[in-house]
Design an enzyme around this catalytic site. Structure first.
Site, mmCIF file in Angstrom:
data_model
loop_
_atom_site.group_PDB
_atom_site.id
_atom_site.type_symbol
_atom_site.label_atom_id
_atom_site.label_comp_id
_atom_site.label_asym_id
_atom_site.label_seq_id
_atom_site.Cartn_x
_atom_site.Cartn_y
_atom_site.Cartn_z
ATOM 1 C CB ILE A 1 -1.003 -0.034 1.177
ATOM 2 C CG1 ILE A 1 -2.182 0.910 0.926
ATOM 3 C CG2 ILE A 1 -0.302 0.265 2.506
ATOM 4 C CD1 ILE A 1 -3.352 0.717 1.857
ATOM 5 C CG ASP B 1 1.178 2.120 12.458
ATOM 6 O OD1 ASP B 1 1.374 3.186 11.853
ATOM 7 O OD2 ASP B 1 0.887 2.063 13.670
ATOM 8 C CB SER C 1 -8.585 -5.795 12.679
ATOM 9 O OG SER C 1 -8.759 -4.595 13.395
#
Ligand code: ADP
Length: 168
Positions: free
Chosen positions: A10, A33, A116
């Site tokens: 991404i 992240d 998640s």
């Protein structure tokens, strides 16, 4: 269909906004992240420090800095705790609130990771259903949204999202 399922990284997507599967501190972590913060550079962490965290299922937006994406939407998805702690609703909230804040900032192309389903251990098949259903609902009510892409890092995740689209 304005919802695409792709396999990739991404951090390479030149879209209006990429979504970060953040934690509630918004101060960085592992997985996607960490990859987003490494690719965006230190200015991203500096802006995140001004946001004072984020509740699970909500979303906050920053600039993209050295990323090809203009913005990063940060959303902490739920940690899976067996399924009786509102996890499904909270995951849907993450997708819906991320799209809403991106939309408010003029974004018309948005890319998501599989929120998640990494270290937060949400069951992949159920997470994929929630993601594609919530994105499809948003696209119906926002016809000017051009494209929403699910960017799956590994092939098993890609296949799960392809199955979820077929179940829509
Ligand atoms: P969470 O804490 O929300 O579970 P993780 O980052 O652990 O977040 O995992 C979420 C998903 O993001 C996993 O499917 C993981 O493989 C994937 N992922 C990791 N790095 C990237 C990347 N660079 N681009 C897209 N997806 C990624």
């Amino acid at each position: 269909m304005k919802l695409s399922i792709e396999q990739g990284d991404i951090t390479t997507y030149a879209v209006d906004a990429i979504v970060n599967a953040a934690n509630c501190s918004l101060l960085g972590g592992g997985g996607v992240d960490g990859a987003i913060h490494r690719a965006a550079g230190k200015q991203l962490l500096a802006e995140c420090r001004t946001l004072h965290g984020c509740e699970t299922g909500k979303a906050k937006i920053t600039k993209g800095y050295q990323l090809p994406a203009k913005y990063v939407v940060h959303t902490p998805g739920p940690i899976w705790r067996g399924g009786n702690h509102n996890e499904a609703q909270l995951l849907a909230n993450s997708y819906r609130n991320s799209l809403a804040v991106a939309w408010e900032h003029g974004c018309r192309t948005v890319a998501f990771p599989s929120i998640s389903t990494g270290v937060y251990h949400f069951p992949l098949e159920q997470a994929a259903d929630i993601a594609v259903q919530t994105i499809a609902q948003f696209l119906q009510t926002h016809p000017d949204m051009e494209r929403v892409t699910m960017v799956c890092f590994d092939h098993a995740t890609y296949q799960a999202y392809e199955r979820a689209v077929k179940r829509l």
